[in-house]
Design a protein around this motif. Structure first.
Motif, mmCIF file in Angstrom:
data_model
loop_
_atom_site.group_PDB
_atom_site.id
_atom_site.type_symbol
_atom_site.label_atom_id
_atom_site.label_comp_id
_atom_site.label_asym_id
_atom_site.label_seq_id
_atom_site.Cartn_x
_atom_site.Cartn_y
_atom_site.Cartn_z
ATOM 1 N N LEU A 1 0.831 -1.197 0.000
ATOM 2 C CA LEU A 1 0.000 0.000 0.000
ATOM 3 C C LEU A 1 0.872 1.257 0.000
ATOM 4 N N ALA A 2 1.909 1.267 0.802
ATOM 5 C CA ALA A 2 2.816 2.418 0.828
ATOM 6 C C ALA A 2 3.443 2.637 -0.544
ATOM 7 N N GLY A 3 3.750 1.560 -1.237
ATOM 8 C CA GLY A 3 4.309 1.668 -2.582
ATOM 9 C C GLY A 3 3.337 2.311 -3.555
ATOM 10 N N TRP A 4 2.075 1.888 -3.509
ATOM 11 C CA TRP A 4 1.068 2.508 -4.377
ATOM 12 C C TRP A 4 0.904 3.981 -4.047
ATOM 13 N N LEU A 5 0.875 4.313 -2.778
ATOM 14 C CA LEU A 5 0.654 5.701 -2.380
ATOM 15 C C LEU A 5 1.802 6.618 -2.805
ATOM 16 N N ALA A 6 2.949 6.034 -3.109
ATOM 17 C CA ALA A 6 4.107 6.814 -3.550
ATOM 18 C C ALA A 6 4.143 7.000 -5.066
ATOM 19 N N GLU A 7 3.259 6.327 -5.793
ATOM 20 C CA GLU A 7 3.211 6.459 -7.250
ATOM 21 C C GLU A 7 2.694 7.849 -7.636
ATOM 22 N N PHE B 1 -1.058 8.638 -7.559
ATOM 23 C CA PHE B 1 -1.614 8.721 -6.212
ATOM 24 C C PHE B 1 -1.156 10.001 -5.520
ATOM 25 N N VAL B 2 0.116 10.325 -5.681
ATOM 26 C CA VAL B 2 0.667 11.506 -5.008
ATOM 27 C C VAL B 2 -0.119 12.751 -5.387
ATOM 28 N N ALA B 3 -0.436 12.916 -6.665
ATOM 29 C CA ALA B 3 -1.169 14.099 -7.116
ATOM 30 C C ALA B 3 -2.543 14.173 -6.458
ATOM 31 N N ASN C 1 -5.448 -7.172 2.808
ATOM 32 C CA ASN C 1 -5.198 -7.756 1.485
ATOM 33 C C ASN C 1 -4.711 -6.697 0.494
ATOM 34 N N ALA C 2 -4.118 -5.637 0.982
ATOM 35 C CA ALA C 2 -3.713 -4.519 0.125
ATOM 36 C C ALA C 2 -2.794 -4.961 -1.012
ATOM 37 N N ALA C 3 -1.943 -5.936 -0.774
ATOM 38 C CA ALA C 3 -0.997 -6.369 -1.800
ATOM 39 C C ALA C 3 -1.691 -7.024 -2.986
ATOM 40 N N SER C 4 -2.882 -7.545 -2.779
ATOM 41 C CA SER C 4 -3.585 -8.218 -3.878
ATOM 42 C C SER C 4 -4.685 -7.359 -4.500
ATOM 43 N N ARG C 5 -4.850 -6.128 -4.032
ATOM 44 C CA ARG C 5 -5.867 -5.238 -4.604
ATOM 45 C C ARG C 5 -5.361 -4.602 -5.893
ATOM 46 N N ILE D 1 -7.740 0.737 -5.420
ATOM 47 C CA ILE D 1 -7.122 1.482 -4.322
ATOM 48 C C ILE D 1 -7.260 2.984 -4.582
ATOM 49 N N PHE D 2 -6.996 3.394 -5.806
ATOM 50 C CA PHE D 2 -7.107 4.804 -6.156
ATOM 51 C C PHE D 2 -8.537 5.292 -5.925
#
Length: 100
Positions: free
Chosen positions: A12-18, A21-23, A80-84, A89-90
């Motif tokens: 999840l932290a990885g996605w939030l850093a994309e 997502f950041v914008a 289960n964030a890794a499999s979403r 998530i967005f």
């Protein structure tokens, strides 16, 4: 609220850093990462918002600017964030309009 040993927290932290997502997140939120250790650290933060315990990691608290918890039902359901899917998530975070 998560832990560095938890693959779902890290995902999840990885996605939030994309950039996508950041914008979106920067326009709506102030992100705060809280280390819960092995679900035995900083639990008082969850309790402050009505969650008795951290049942799984990550636990995501979406708060209004006034400090109201906006996602009480879904906050603990991120184990289960890794499999979403990225788009799911967005959409989850984009749907909230934090109140002032």
């Amino acid at each position: 609220m998560g832990a560095n040993w938890c693959h779902d927290s890290r995902a999840l932290a990885g996605w939030l850093a994309e950039p996508r997502f950041v914008a979106m997140l920067n326009a709506k939120y102030e992100l705060v990462y809280v280390d819960v250790g092995y679900k035995d650290r900083n639990i008082d933060i969850a309790q402050r918002f009505g969650l008795d315990a951290i049942k799984g990691t990550p636990t995501v608290l979406v708060l209004s600017a006034g400090g109201a918890l906006l996602n009480r039902r879904s906050a603990p359901k991120w184990r289960n964030a890794a499999s979403r899917e990225e788009d799911d998530i967005f959409a989850y975070f984009d749907e909230f309009t934090p109140e002032t």
